[in-house]
Write a protein that holds these residues in place. Structure first.
Motif, PDB file in Angstrom:
ATOM      1  N   ALA A   5       0.794  -1.235   0.000  1.00  0.00           N
ATOM      2  CA  ALA A   5       0.000   0.000   0.000  1.00  0.00           C
ATOM      3  C   ALA A   5       0.827   1.286   0.000  1.00  0.00           C
ATOM      4  O   ALA A   5       0.402   2.268  -0.618  1.00  0.00           O
ATOM      5  CB  ALA A   5      -0.967  -0.001   1.192  1.00  0.00           C
ATOM      6  N   PRO A   6       2.000   1.362   0.674  1.00  0.00           N
ATOM      7  CA  PRO A   6       2.750   2.621   0.635  1.00  0.00           C
ATOM      8  C   PRO A   6       3.153   3.053  -0.770  1.00  0.00           C
ATOM      9  O   PRO A   6       3.305   4.246  -1.031  1.00  0.00           O
ATOM     10  CB  PRO A   6       3.987   2.309   1.482  1.00  0.00           C
ATOM     11  N   ARG A   7       3.316   2.117  -1.690  1.00  0.00           N
ATOM     12  CA  ARG A   7       3.752   2.474  -3.038  1.00  0.00           C
ATOM     13  C   ARG A   7       2.582   2.737  -3.971  1.00  0.00           C
ATOM     14  O   ARG A   7       2.770   3.307  -5.048  1.00  0.00           O
ATOM     15  CB  ARG A   7       4.635   1.366  -3.609  1.00  0.00           C
ATOM     16  N   SER A   8       1.371   2.323  -3.583  1.00  0.00           N
ATOM     17  CA  SER A   8       0.229   2.411  -4.496  1.00  0.00           C
ATOM     18  C   SER A   8      -0.848   3.372  -4.029  1.00  0.00           C
ATOM     19  O   SER A   8      -1.691   3.792  -4.822  1.00  0.00           O
ATOM     20  CB  SER A   8      -0.396   1.020  -4.668  1.00  0.00           C
ATOM     21  N   GLY A   9      -0.839   3.733  -2.726  1.00  0.00           N
ATOM     22  CA  GLY A   9      -1.967   4.458  -2.164  1.00  0.00           C
ATOM     23  C   GLY A   9      -3.072   3.490  -1.785  1.00  0.00           C
ATOM     24  O   GLY A   9      -2.977   2.281  -2.043  1.00  0.00           O
ATOM     25  N   LEU A  10      -4.110   4.003  -1.164  1.00  0.00           N
ATOM     26  CA  LEU A  10      -5.153   3.150  -0.609  1.00  0.00           C
ATOM     27  C   LEU A  10      -6.519   3.508  -1.184  1.00  0.00           C
ATOM     28  O   LEU A  10      -7.019   4.610  -1.008  1.00  0.00           O
ATOM     29  CB  LEU A  10      -5.178   3.301   0.922  1.00  0.00           C
ATOM     30  N   VAL A  11      -7.089   2.560  -1.910  1.00  0.00           N
ATOM     31  CA  VAL A  11      -8.468   2.623  -2.394  1.00  0.00           C
ATOM     32  C   VAL A  11      -9.077   1.242  -2.157  1.00  0.00           C
ATOM     33  O   VAL A  11      -8.346   0.272  -1.932  1.00  0.00           O
ATOM     34  CB  VAL A  11      -8.545   2.991  -3.899  1.00  0.00           C
ATOM     35  N   PRO A  12     -10.407   1.110  -2.195  1.00  0.00           N
ATOM     36  CA  PRO A  12     -11.022  -0.186  -1.883  1.00  0.00           C
ATOM     37  C   PRO A  12     -10.589  -1.337  -2.793  1.00  0.00           C
ATOM     38  O   PRO A  12     -10.675  -2.503  -2.405  1.00  0.00           O
ATOM     39  CB  PRO A  12     -12.522   0.092  -2.024  1.00  0.00           C
ATOM     40  N   THR A  13     -10.130  -1.026  -4.007  1.00  0.00           N
ATOM     41  CA  THR A  13      -9.708  -2.085  -4.940  1.00  0.00           C
ATOM     42  C   THR A  13      -8.189  -2.127  -5.115  1.00  0.00           C
ATOM     43  O   THR A  13      -7.686  -2.634  -6.117  1.00  0.00           O
ATOM     44  CB  THR A  13     -10.375  -1.878  -6.313  1.00  0.00           C
ATOM     45  N   VAL A  14      -7.457  -1.657  -4.122  1.00  0.00           N
ATOM     46  CA  VAL A  14      -6.011  -1.514  -4.258  1.00  0.00           C
ATOM     47  C   VAL A  14      -5.308  -2.839  -4.523  1.00  0.00           C
ATOM     48  O   VAL A  14      -4.277  -2.883  -5.193  1.00  0.00           O
ATOM     49  CB  VAL A  14      -5.432  -0.838  -2.991  1.00  0.00           C
ATOM     50  N   LEU A  15      -5.852  -3.952  -4.035  1.00  0.00           N
ATOM     51  CA  LEU A  15      -5.162  -5.238  -4.151  1.00  0.00           C
ATOM     52  C   LEU A  15      -5.670  -6.093  -5.309  1.00  0.00           C
ATOM     53  O   LEU A  15      -5.280  -7.261  -5.423  1.00  0.00           O
ATOM     54  CB  LEU A  15      -5.299  -6.023  -2.844  1.00  0.00           C
ATOM     55  N   ALA A  16      -6.505  -5.534  -6.171  1.00  0.00           N
ATOM     56  CA  ALA A  16      -7.024  -6.322  -7.292  1.00  0.00           C
ATOM     57  C   ALA A  16      -5.897  -6.768  -8.221  1.00  0.00           C
ATOM     58  O   ALA A  16      -5.792  -7.948  -8.583  1.00  0.00           O
ATOM     59  CB  ALA A  16      -8.064  -5.516  -8.064  1.00  0.00           C
ATOM     60  N   ALA A  17      -5.033  -5.830  -8.610  1.00  0.00           N
ATOM     61  CA  ALA A  17      -3.929  -6.172  -9.515  1.00  0.00           C
ATOM     62  C   ALA A  17      -2.929  -7.128  -8.857  1.00  0.00           C
ATOM     63  O   ALA A  17      -2.546  -8.134  -9.476  1.00  0.00           O
ATOM     64  CB  ALA A  17      -3.242  -4.904 -10.013  1.00  0.00           C
ATOM     65  N   PRO A  18      -2.474  -6.861  -7.619  1.00  0.00           N
ATOM     66  CA  PRO A  18      -1.565  -7.823  -6.979  1.00  0.00           C
ATOM     67  C   PRO A  18      -2.157  -9.217  -6.828  1.00  0.00           C
ATOM     68  O   PRO A  18      -1.435 -10.212  -6.922  1.00  0.00           O
ATOM     69  CB  PRO A  18      -1.299  -7.189  -5.602  1.00  0.00           C
ATOM     70  N   LEU A  19      -3.486  -9.312  -6.609  1.00  0.00           N
ATOM     71  CA  LEU A  19      -4.104 -10.623  -6.471  1.00  0.00           C
ATOM     72  C   LEU A  19      -3.960 -11.426  -7.755  1.00  0.00           C
ATOM     73  O   LEU A  19      -3.579 -12.607  -7.728  1.00  0.00           O
ATOM     74  CB  LEU A  19      -5.587 -10.463  -6.116  1.00  0.00           C
ATOM     75  N   PHE A  20      -4.234 -10.801  -8.901  1.00  0.00           N
ATOM     76  CA  PHE A  20      -4.137 -11.533 -10.161  1.00  0.00           C
ATOM     77  C   PHE A  20      -2.680 -11.858 -10.497  1.00  0.00           C
ATOM     78  O   PHE A  20      -2.399 -12.913 -11.091  1.00  0.00           O
ATOM     79  CB  PHE A  20      -4.802 -10.742 -11.285  1.00  0.00           C
ATOM     80  N   ARG A  21      -1.748 -10.997 -10.101  1.00  0.00           N
ATOM     81  CA  ARG A  21      -0.336 -11.335 -10.319  1.00  0.00           C
ATOM     82  C   ARG A  21       0.106 -12.448  -9.380  1.00  0.00           C
ATOM     83  O   ARG A  21       0.948 -13.273  -9.746  1.00  0.00           O
ATOM     84  CB  ARG A  21       0.516 -10.080 -10.144  1.00  0.00           C
ATOM     85  N   ALA A  22      -0.468 -12.480  -8.171  1.00  0.00           N
ATOM     86  CA  ALA A  22      -0.189 -13.586  -7.259  1.00  0.00           C
ATOM     87  C   ALA A  22      -0.731 -14.891  -7.841  1.00  0.00           C
ATOM     88  O   ALA A  22      -0.079 -15.944  -7.747  1.00  0.00           O
ATOM     89  CB  ALA A  22      -0.805 -13.320  -5.887  1.00  0.00           C
ATOM     90  N   PHE A  23      -1.926 -14.837  -8.461  1.00  0.00           N
ATOM     91  CA  PHE A  23      -2.460 -16.020  -9.125  1.00  0.00           C
ATOM     92  C   PHE A  23      -1.553 -16.457 -10.271  1.00  0.00           C
ATOM     93  O   PHE A  23      -1.313 -17.658 -10.471  1.00  0.00           O
ATOM     94  CB  PHE A  23      -3.876 -15.753  -9.653  1.00  0.00           C
ATOM     95  N   ALA A  24      -1.047 -15.496 -11.027  1.00  0.00           N
ATOM     96  CA  ALA A  24      -0.101 -15.839 -12.092  1.00  0.00           C
ATOM     97  C   ALA A  24       1.114 -16.542 -11.506  1.00  0.00           C
ATOM     98  O   ALA A  24       1.617 -17.523 -12.076  1.00  0.00           O
ATOM     99  CB  ALA A  24       0.316 -14.577 -12.850  1.00  0.00           C
ATOM    100  N   GLY A  25       1.577 -16.058 -10.361  1.00  0.00           N
ATOM    101  CA  GLY A  25       2.733 -16.667  -9.714  1.00  0.00           C
ATOM    102  C   GLY A  25       2.467 -18.093  -9.261  1.00  0.00           C
ATOM    103  O   GLY A  25       3.314 -18.971  -9.444  1.00  0.00           O
ATOM    104  N   ILE A  26       1.288 -18.340  -8.670  1.00  0.00           N
ATOM    105  CA  ILE A  26       1.031 -19.696  -8.171  1.00  0.00           C
ATOM    106  C   ILE A  26       0.739 -20.664  -9.312  1.00  0.00           C
ATOM    107  O   ILE A  26       1.086 -21.848  -9.221  1.00  0.00           O
ATOM    108  CB  ILE A  26      -0.094 -19.734  -7.108  1.00  0.00           C
ATOM    109  N   PHE A  27       0.147 -20.191 -10.392  1.00  0.00           N
ATOM    110  CA  PHE A  27      -0.026 -21.081 -11.541  1.00  0.00           C
ATOM    111  C   PHE A  27       1.319 -21.348 -12.217  1.00  0.00           C
ATOM    112  O   PHE A  27       1.564 -22.455 -12.708  1.00  0.00           O
ATOM    113  CB  PHE A  27      -1.023 -20.490 -12.535  1.00  0.00           C
ATOM    114  N   LEU A  28       2.174 -20.348 -12.225  1.00  0.00           N
ATOM    115  CA  LEU A  28       3.509 -20.526 -12.784  1.00  0.00           C
ATOM    116  C   LEU A  28       4.331 -21.497 -11.947  1.00  0.00           C
ATOM    117  O   LEU A  28       4.994 -22.396 -12.471  1.00  0.00           O
ATOM    118  CB  LEU A  28       4.217 -19.168 -12.861  1.00  0.00           C
TER     119      LEU A  28
END
Length: 289
Positions: free
Chosen positions: A206-229
């Protein structure tokens, strides 16, 4: 060379965050067969709790601890109230339910804290000199904290009785039950641990992105990419996959184009899955038909 070092450190810091989130997803999935799409929304709730504590004059470190605790507790409540009644083997139903929980939590956050962007303070300020490069201290701290958390999880699963019980449930909940291990207790612990890791990752992101209700949407999908990888059932794969995604996206953004970084990452992930469908560290499963 200095520019490449900055890109590499930033990529490892991003990857460490994706790896923590991916590790939380894998721990929950292995213990309960649930792909928890609500993980990001619940961690975001924790972020708003942390910022509320900070605004009330509480030290930021205590706010982070509160965020982790609230996320873990609310996550376990969600599991007991809406996931456990579904029963075993309801993978698709549980997936849809966690998506619904995610939307509900986002709506609650909107109602209480609003949708206006907020700043989330860094845990540390300043830079560290490495030759001619000025490395952000926050990135180095992110890497250190994530590495410590991952090492603690590895110790838990590799050297403790609780970790052995969690591995036993991951292999076969029915067999574990026969030898006296409570699968439900292990499931609750897994949800608490997985969501605590996600909340920690959120506080580092959050310190690098700021805080909004959907702040973790992009990291979640990249985390999914990581676990599928790395492999959906592999905790080491989740970490290595997350680090790979973080480094690749930063290299692509810096040396190709920022608008193509997700295209580059997901194209690479798809290519790996076409060659090795179970991921780099996953286990191929066979089913009699």
């Amino acid at each position: 060379m200095d520019q490449f070092l900055l890109v590499l450190v930033s990529g490892i810091a991003s990857g460490a965050i994706y790896g923590l989130m991916g590790l939380g997803l894998v721990i929950i999935y292995r213990a309960t067969d649930v792909v928890n799409f609500a993980l990001a929304a619940l961690a975001t709730l924790g972020l708003y709790v942390a910022i509320t504590f900070r605004d009330g004059g509480v030290a930021m470190l205590l706010g982070v601890v509160a965020a982790i605790a609230v996320t873990a507790v609310v996550g376990v409540i969600v599991r007991e109230v809406v996931i456990r009644p579904l029963g075993q083997g309801q993978l698709f139903s549980a997936l849809v339910v966690t998506m619904g929980v995610s939307l509900i939590v986002e709506s609650v956050v909107d109602s209480i804290w609003g949708t206006q962007p907020k700043t989330f303070p860094s845990l540390v300020e300043g830079t560290v000199r490495w030759g001619d490069a000025a490395l952000p201290t926050q990135s180095l701290v992110t890497i250190g904290i994530a590495a410590a958390a991952m090492a603690a999880v590895a110790f838990l699963f590799g050297r403790t009785t609780l970790g052995s019980a969690m591995r036993a449930v991951a292999e076969s909940a029915d067999t574990a039950q026969l030898i006296g291990i409570s699968a439900q207790r292990v499931a609750r612990i897994a949800w608490a641990l997985g969501l605590a890791l996600a909340a920690l990752a959120a506080c580092l992101y959050a310190p690098r992105s700021g805080l909004v209700p959907t702040v973790l949407a992009a990291p979640l999908f990249r985390a999914f990419a990581g676990i599928f990888l790395g492999g959906l059932t592999s905790m080491y794969g989740a970490v290595i996959g997350g680090l790979t995604v973080g480094v690749l996206e930063n290299i692509a953004a810096s040396y190709v184009s920022a608008s193509f970084r997700d295209t580059f990452v997901f194209s690479f992930t798809i290519l790996v899955l076409l060659i090795r469908p179970q991921g780099l560290f996953g286990t191929r499963t066979f089913q009699r038909v």
